[in-house]
Motif scaffolding. Structure first.
Motif, PDB file in Angstrom:
ATOM      1  N   THR A  94       0.832  -1.189   0.000  1.00 24.97           N
ATOM      2  CA  THR A  94       0.000   0.000   0.000  1.00 24.97           C
ATOM      3  C   THR A  94       0.873   1.248   0.000  1.00 24.97           C
ATOM      4  O   THR A  94       2.084   1.182   0.209  1.00 24.97           O
ATOM      5  N   VAL A  95       0.213   2.369  -0.228  1.00 22.27           N
ATOM      6  CA  VAL A  95       0.907   3.647  -0.218  1.00 22.27           C
ATOM      7  C   VAL A  95       1.602   3.854   1.129  1.00 22.27           C
ATOM      8  O   VAL A  95       2.790   4.168   1.198  1.00 22.27           O
ATOM      9  N   THR A  96       0.847   3.648   2.202  1.00 22.89           N
ATOM     10  CA  THR A  96       1.424   3.849   3.535  1.00 22.89           C
ATOM     11  C   THR A  96       2.643   2.952   3.750  1.00 22.89           C
ATOM     12  O   THR A  96       3.685   3.399   4.216  1.00 22.89           O
ATOM     13  N   GLU A  97       2.490   1.685   3.398  1.00 19.39           N
ATOM     14  CA  GLU A  97       3.608   0.759   3.594  1.00 19.39           C
ATOM     15  C   GLU A  97       4.838   1.199   2.822  1.00 19.39           C
ATOM     16  O   GLU A  97       5.966   1.132   3.318  1.00 19.39           O
ATOM     17  N   ASN A  98       4.628   1.673   1.610  1.00 18.74           N
ATOM     18  CA  ASN A  98       5.758   2.151   0.833  1.00 18.74           C
ATOM     19  C   ASN A  98       6.410   3.362   1.477  1.00 18.74           C
ATOM     20  O   ASN A  98       7.623   3.496   1.462  1.00 18.74           O
ATOM     21  N   VAL A  99       5.579   4.244   2.012  1.00 18.50           N
ATOM     22  CA  VAL A  99       6.130   5.461   2.599  1.00 18.50           C
ATOM     23  C   VAL A  99       6.963   5.140   3.837  1.00 18.50           C
ATOM     24  O   VAL A  99       8.040   5.687   4.034  1.00 18.50           O
ATOM     25  N   ILE A 100       6.493   4.199   4.655  1.00 22.20           N
ATOM     26  CA  ILE A 100       7.223   3.945   5.914  1.00 22.20           C
ATOM     27  C   ILE A 100       8.230   2.805   5.789  1.00 22.20           C
ATOM     28  O   ILE A 100       8.905   2.481   6.761  1.00 22.20           O
ATOM     29  N   LEU A 101       8.342   2.234   4.596  1.00 23.56           N
ATOM     30  CA  LEU A 101       9.277   1.124   4.405  1.00 23.56           C
ATOM     31  C   LEU A 101      10.693   1.516   4.867  1.00 23.56           C
ATOM     32  O   LEU A 101      11.223   2.535   4.472  1.00 23.56           O
ATOM     33  N   GLY A 102      11.253   0.680   5.732  1.00 20.03           N
ATOM     34  CA  GLY A 102      12.620   0.942   6.182  1.00 20.03           C
ATOM     35  C   GLY A 102      12.712   1.887   7.365  1.00 20.03           C
ATOM     36  O   GLY A 102      13.774   2.057   7.944  1.00 20.03           O
ATOM     37  N   LEU A 103      11.581   2.498   7.742  1.00 20.40           N
ATOM     38  CA  LEU A 103      11.596   3.381   8.909  1.00 20.40           C
ATOM     39  C   LEU A 103      11.142   2.613  10.137  1.00 20.40           C
ATOM     40  O   LEU A 103      10.511   1.566  10.041  1.00 20.40           O
ATOM     41  N   ASP A 133      -2.653  14.872  -3.854  1.00 14.20           N
ATOM     42  CA  ASP A 133      -3.858  14.062  -3.849  1.00 14.20           C
ATOM     43  C   ASP A 133      -3.461  12.596  -3.704  1.00 14.20           C
ATOM     44  O   ASP A 133      -2.877  12.020  -4.616  1.00 14.20           O
ATOM     45  N   ILE A 134      -3.771  11.990  -2.540  1.00  7.94           N
ATOM     46  CA  ILE A 134      -3.258  10.647  -2.289  1.00  7.94           C
ATOM     47  C   ILE A 134      -4.216   9.804  -1.456  1.00  7.94           C
ATOM     48  O   ILE A 134      -4.950  10.325  -0.608  1.00  7.94           O
ATOM     49  N   GLU A 135      -4.228   8.516  -1.729  1.00 10.25           N
ATOM     50  CA  GLU A 135      -5.105   7.576  -1.019  1.00 10.25           C
ATOM     51  C   GLU A 135      -4.215   6.566  -0.284  1.00 10.25           C
ATOM     52  O   GLU A 135      -3.699   5.636  -0.879  1.00 10.25           O
ATOM     53  N   PRO A 136      -4.026   6.753   1.049  1.00  7.50           N
ATOM     54  CA  PRO A 136      -3.006   5.964   1.757  1.00  7.50           C
ATOM     55  C   PRO A 136      -3.223   4.458   1.719  1.00  7.50           C
ATOM     56  O   PRO A 136      -2.267   3.696   1.827  1.00  7.50           O
ATOM     57  N   ASN A 137      -4.468   4.016   1.575  1.00  9.21           N
ATOM     58  CA  ASN A 137      -4.724   2.584   1.655  1.00  9.21           C
ATOM     59  C   ASN A 137      -4.672   1.861   0.319  1.00  9.21           C
ATOM     60  O   ASN A 137      -4.751   0.637   0.272  1.00  9.21           O
ATOM     61  N   ALA A 138      -4.533   2.627  -0.759  1.00  9.79           N
ATOM     62  CA  ALA A 138      -4.526   1.993  -2.072  1.00  9.79           C
ATOM     63  C   ALA A 138      -3.228   1.214  -2.270  1.00  9.79           C
ATOM     64  O   ALA A 138      -2.199   1.548  -1.687  1.00  9.79           O
ATOM     65  N   ARG A 139      -3.309   0.154  -3.037  1.00 10.98           N
ATOM     66  CA  ARG A 139      -2.090  -0.572  -3.391  1.00 10.98           C
ATOM     67  C   ARG A 139      -1.439   0.153  -4.567  1.00 10.98           C
ATOM     68  O   ARG A 139      -2.124   0.629  -5.478  1.00 10.98           O
ATOM     69  N   VAL A 145       0.291   6.445 -13.012  1.00 10.41           N
ATOM     70  CA  VAL A 145       1.659   6.933 -12.825  1.00 10.41           C
ATOM     71  C   VAL A 145       1.741   8.210 -12.012  1.00 10.41           C
ATOM     72  O   VAL A 145       2.613   8.350 -11.155  1.00 10.41           O
ATOM     73  N   GLY A 146       0.831   9.141 -12.301  1.00 11.22           N
ATOM     74  CA  GLY A 146       0.880  10.425 -11.610  1.00 11.22           C
ATOM     75  C   GLY A 146       0.773  10.235 -10.111  1.00 11.22           C
ATOM     76  O   GLY A 146       1.502  10.862  -9.340  1.00 11.22           O
ATOM     77  N   ALA A 147      -0.120   9.357  -9.690  1.00 11.70           N
ATOM     78  CA  ALA A 147      -0.301   9.111  -8.269  1.00 11.70           C
ATOM     79  C   ALA A 147       0.919   8.416  -7.675  1.00 11.70           C
ATOM     80  O   ALA A 147       1.340   8.716  -6.558  1.00 11.70           O
ATOM     81  N   GLN A 148       1.500   7.505  -8.440  1.00 10.57           N
ATOM     82  CA  GLN A 148       2.704   6.833  -7.951  1.00 10.57           C
ATOM     83  C   GLN A 148       3.815   7.847  -7.709  1.00 10.57           C
ATOM     84  O   GLN A 148       4.564   7.766  -6.746  1.00 10.57           O
ATOM     85  N   GLN A 149       3.885   8.798  -8.615  1.00 12.96           N
ATOM     86  CA  GLN A 149       4.898   9.828  -8.450  1.00 12.96           C
ATOM     87  C   GLN A 149       4.657  10.645  -7.178  1.00 12.96           C
ATOM     88  O   GLN A 149       5.588  10.983  -6.456  1.00 12.96           O
ATOM     89  N   ARG A 150       3.403  10.906  -6.898  1.00  9.14           N
ATOM     90  CA  ARG A 150       3.097  11.647  -5.671  1.00  9.14           C
ATOM     91  C   ARG A 150       3.505  10.831  -4.449  1.00  9.14           C
ATOM     92  O   ARG A 150       3.948  11.389  -3.441  1.00  9.14           O
ATOM     93  N   VAL A 151       3.357   9.508  -4.542  1.00  5.74           N
ATOM     94  CA  VAL A 151       3.809   8.670  -3.431  1.00  5.74           C
ATOM     95  C   VAL A 151       5.314   8.823  -3.233  1.00  5.74           C
ATOM     96  O   VAL A 151       5.801   8.939  -2.110  1.00  5.74           O
ATOM     97  N   GLU A 152       6.039   8.872  -4.342  1.00  5.23           N
ATOM     98  CA  GLU A 152       7.486   9.048  -4.251  1.00  5.23           C
ATOM     99  C   GLU A 152       7.838  10.377  -3.580  1.00  5.23           C
ATOM    100  O   GLU A 152       8.728  10.447  -2.735  1.00  5.23           O
ATOM    101  N   ILE A 153       7.126  11.418  -3.977  1.00  7.64           N
ATOM    102  CA  ILE A 153       7.382  12.731  -3.383  1.00  7.64           C
ATOM    103  C   ILE A 153       7.082  12.676  -1.883  1.00  7.64           C
ATOM    104  O   ILE A 153       7.861  13.139  -1.047  1.00  7.64           O
TER     105      ILE A 153
END
Ligand SMILES: Nc1ncnc2c1ncn2[C@@H]1O[C@H](COP(=O)(O)OP(=O)(O)OP(=O)(O)O)[C@@H](O)[C@H]1O
Ligand SMILES: [Mg+2]
Lengths: 508, 310
Positions: A94-103, A133-139, A145-153
């Motif tokens: 998920t978005v959240t998991e990606n964001v906190i990965l490694g933390l 614009d982001i949905e934390p629970n989405a996989r 792509v645009g949303a994935q990029q926002r996850v990266e940011i």
């Protein structure tokens, strides 16, 4: 005191000097654009800032203190974030998991359970603060792509990045997403973050950046305030000459080569991706297919290329050989994702070239590969397309993104195909190279090739196509003559408004 | 038909749980290393070696628990070799795993003869006996099935939720999954893909080791050549059937364990089927299930691919 100074940075790879004593200064809250031809060393410079490569010479100073990064981890903890050309996200998470990965986001010192709720709260707060614009629970695999990029940011912001580096962030985005990104980057800069972004699109650079640095052959060739520059000036600084938009000659009529009727194609997940398409394509025509990425263009091209089976409807290509093997060589196919389907990265340039041409004289026959001829031709392609490579023997992986793209184009045009499927042919190319590719496509058309041009870029579609179809969720929103099409109209169609509705004025 | 259903009694279910246990250990192990992106087809050989070393450990120490400990240890050690060959040397993971299986067969039958002698190969060693949970084991039907088992049965069952929580609710789980899906991405956020893979593979070997030691110390009470009899491979199938999820592993292993128990009971009940067909049953079932679910399931994206920096 500047936030970041890179001083006299030099980086050599075997046979090339990728960066030659480059200086770069970044102020707090500044948006800095990095421009330059394909292979001029932009990504290399940024990879050194992010700890992926180490400079051979030169210094990096953060707030006047010298730093040395031996890995991205070092760079991250120094407050540098990077959004790569190829996203570094785990698609199944998920978005959240990606964001906190490694933390170390756990519920308590002694409670090792992940604190997803707390993380989500912070993610939402950051998203709100910067208008992401982001949905934390989405996989992640479900996101465009645009949303994935926002996850990266977001990932970088979550790690308290002060400096954000984006390598060609807009290359893969739809016009609407580009606007969103520009908005986000402005918000970030306003609240004191500093941004370096690489782009080949000059209008964006002018719209967004405060200052521009231009690299040429690894050397810093200029640094200007954007307020004082025009697009054509920047282009000239980059490629050392004036760049012109291609001129389209009137179209000669030719016989129809491709017809589809009520074509339906499914994607890898067995969902309908191409929904009831009926169109035809004639020799000597460039048929533009516009639309936001992921609206069925990929499945459509693959069906035509014969690498994806069709679900129902009709797809006929006339004038090609019956043999499947020969057919493949009579259709040129520039795929949209060159890393996944276009090239074999560990292979040399000529081997990548050989993949397509090896069985066809003069490159070889059913038994034998004529390696000499293929190497010769690859060398010729390197000249023609001005590919930055030391020779046909170097591995594809050592080329810069844009130069890899040029090799694919050269290969697909090599056999003079009857039908060319060109998906995002100029993605990642600098303005000079894009101009050359546009010329090649137009001259191929004039000599009778049938070309399907799949592009998310309206300028490109408008400048090259004879007719334009816009795809939205697998359906055609309408087919227009290029001479009657406008940016606004195509933009509306890309957002899902059908041509009929536009013409009836019902779009409100 | 009646004869068939007559075998489905408390004994059958109790045997199912007992036969499920070694499979479950190995399957949980397999899930761990595959999620981290390393395939280990050497589970079979690892279990076999652990069954053997477990017997030695129990014999020389006089304690089944110590035997189990040595079995786990040797499992981890063998997996460490697999990790070294496939992660550090980046050799082909299938070849490395196959080598473990081949060496396991030869080495174990050699060692048992050397250590216990030709005549006394099947020496019975200190082993595990079922423990009855006070009061609960007196419940009719349920009692004998659930509460009169070997302690390792409970351990294996407990491992299912524990591993589920670790994989899906802790950062270690995220780390393991990320190095199996996209090691480059993990590296950019400061995770060391090589180290993470090492840990996952070694732990997985330890789990397979526990499974192997349970086979000898919990079921046979001695060592016999090739006694694992393909359970390591069934575990590989169970990993896929379970979709790399510990809860799925429990279900998959219960099915295979049940098939095994049925096969034993069928033989004992003297069904009019040649016993070779009975013996085949669990394996045929494995194939059948893989044919049905195998093609559709999607494993970790980077499985089997060595990771190298930059
Ligand atoms: N790992 C590598 N090994 C060898 N050469 C490399 C390597 N990486 C980059 N190069 C070379 O260094 C030069 C600069 O490459 P770089 O990727 O920085 O270009 P770029 O400016 O980002 O180009 P593009 O706009 O096409 O992305 C190129 O000539 C490229 O071939
Ligand atoms: Mg680049």
């Amino acid at each position: 005191m500047s936030l970041l100074r890179m001083e006299e940075i030099t980086k050599r790879f075997p046979g090339v000097v990728a960066n030659d004593q480059v200086d770069l200064v970044l102020e707090e809250g500044e948006i800095h654009a990095l421009l330059g031809e394909n292979g001029s060393g932009k990504s290399t410079l940024m990879n050194m800032l992010y700890g992926i490569y180490r400079p051979d010479a030169g210094r990096i100073l953060l707030r006047d203190k010298e730093v040395q990064f031996s890995s991205p981890t070092d760079a991250i903890s120094a407050g540098i974030g990077m959004v790569h050309q190829h996203f570094m996200l785990v698609p199944t998470m998920t978005v959240t998991e990606n964001v906190i990965l490694g933390l170390k986001e756990q519920k308590g010192r002694w409670n090792p359970l992940l604190d997803t709720r707390g993380a989500e709260k912070r993610i939402n707060a950051l998203a709100e603060q910067y208008g992401l614009d982001i949905e934390p629970n989405a996989r992640v695999w479900q996101l465009p792509v645009g949303a994935q990029q926002r996850v990266e940011i977001l990932k970088s912001l979550y790690r308290n990045a002060e400096i954000l580096v984006l390598d060609e962030p807009t290359a893969v985005l739809a016009p609407k997403e580009v606007e969103h990104l520009i908005e986000v980057l402005r918000n970030l800069a306003r609240s004191g973050k500093s941004i370096i972004f690489i782009s080949h699109k000059l209008n964006e650079v002018i719209q967004l950046a405060d200052r521009v640095s231009v690299l040429r052959n690894g050397v810093l060739s200029g640094q200007v305030d954007v307020a004082d520059a025009t697009a054509s000036q920047l282009a000239e600084m980059m490629v050392g000459r004036q760049v012109e938009t291609p001129k389209k000659k009137p179209r000669k009529s030719g016989e129809t080569i491709l017809t589809t009727a009520n074509l339906v194609v499914k994607d890898d997940r067995s969902l309908i991706a191409v929904d009831d398409l009926t169109f035809d394509l004639a020799k000597g025509e460039i048929f533009g297919v516009a639309g936001v990425d992921g609206n069925g263009q990929k499945e459509l091209t693959e069906a035509i290329a014969g690498v994806r089976s069709i679900e129902s409807g009709n797809l006929e290509i006339s004038g090609l050989s019956k043999s499947r093997g020969k057919r493949f060589r009579e259709i040129g196919h520039v795929t949209e994702d060159r890393h996944q389907t276009g090239v074999v990265l560990p292979f040399s340039l000529w081997e990548n070239y050989a993949l397509k041409v090896c069985g066809t004289p003069p490159y070889g026959n059913w038994l034998n590969m004529n390696t000499g001829v293929m190497q010769e031709q690859t060398r010729a392609a390197i000249d023609q397309f001005s590919i930055k490579a030391t020779g046909p023997d170097v591995a594809m992986s050592t080329l810069s993104g844009g130069n890899q793209q040029k090799v694919v184009l050269a290969r697909e045009l090599a056999l003079d195909p009857k039908l060319l499927l060109a998906a995002q042919p100029t993605r990642g190319l600098d303005v000079g190279a894009a101009e050359y590719v546009h010329e090649r496509l137009l001259s191929a058309r004039d000599s009778g090739m049938a070309i399907m041009l799949i592009s998310t870029e309206l300028e490109e579609v408008l400048a090259l196509s004879d007719r334009i179809m816009v795809m939205y969720e697998g359906k055609s929103m309408g087919l227009v003559d290029a001479s009657q099409a406008s940016r606004e109209m195509l933009g509306l169609m890309m957002a899902g408004v059908s041509l009929e509705n536009i013409e009836n004025g019902m779009s409100q | 038909m009646e004869a068939f259903f007559s075998v489905l009694d408390a004994d059958f279910f109790s045997a199912t749980l007992r036969l499920t246990t070694p499979l479950l250990f190995a399957t949980l192990g397999g899930i761990l290393n595959e999620r981290a992106g390393v395939i280990n087809i050497g589970l079979e050989g690892t279990m076999l070696m652990a069954a053997l070393i477990g017997v030695f450990g129990a014999w020389f120490s006089g304690s089944a628990w110590f035997g189990l400990f040595t079995g786990i240890l040797i499992g981890g050690l063998i997996a460490w070799i697999h990790a070294f060959v496939s992660i550090s040397l980046k050799a082909n993971q299938i070849v490395s795993g196959a080598a473990i299986n081949l060496i396991g067969v030869g080495l174990s039958s050699f060692l048992i003869r050397i250590v216990f002698g030709l005549k006394d190969q099947q020496r019975v060693v200190p082993h595990f006996e079922p423990v009855s949970v006070p009061y609960l084991s007196d419940i009719p039907l349920i009692g004998p099935i659930l509460f009169q088992q070997h302690s390792l049965v409970y351990v294996a069952l407990l491992l299912v939720p524990i591993m589920w929580v670790i994989l899906f609710r802790t950062r270690w789980g995220l780390m393991i999954t990320s190095v199996g899906e996209h090691p480059e991405a993990s590296a950019t956020v400061g995770i060391n893909p090589l180290r993470t893979r090492y840990i996952a593979v070694i732990l997985s070997g330890a789990l397979a080791g526990a499974g192997g030691a349970f086979l000898s110390l919990g079921q046979l009470h001695f060592f016999q050549d090739e006694m694992v009899a393909g359970r390591g491979f069934i575990a590989l199938a169970a990993v896929i059937f379970a979709r790399w999820n510990p809860v799925g592993a429990l279900i998959a292993c219960l099915i295979f364990g049940g098939a095994d128990a049925l096969q034993f009971r069928g033989q004992a009940a003297g069904l009019a089927v040649p016993h070779q067909f009975m013996l085949m049953f669990p394996y045929v079932l494995t194939l059948a299930i893989l044919v049905v679910v195998g093609g559709k399931s999607q494993g970790p994206a980077a499985i089997g691919q060595p990771y190298s920096k930059g």
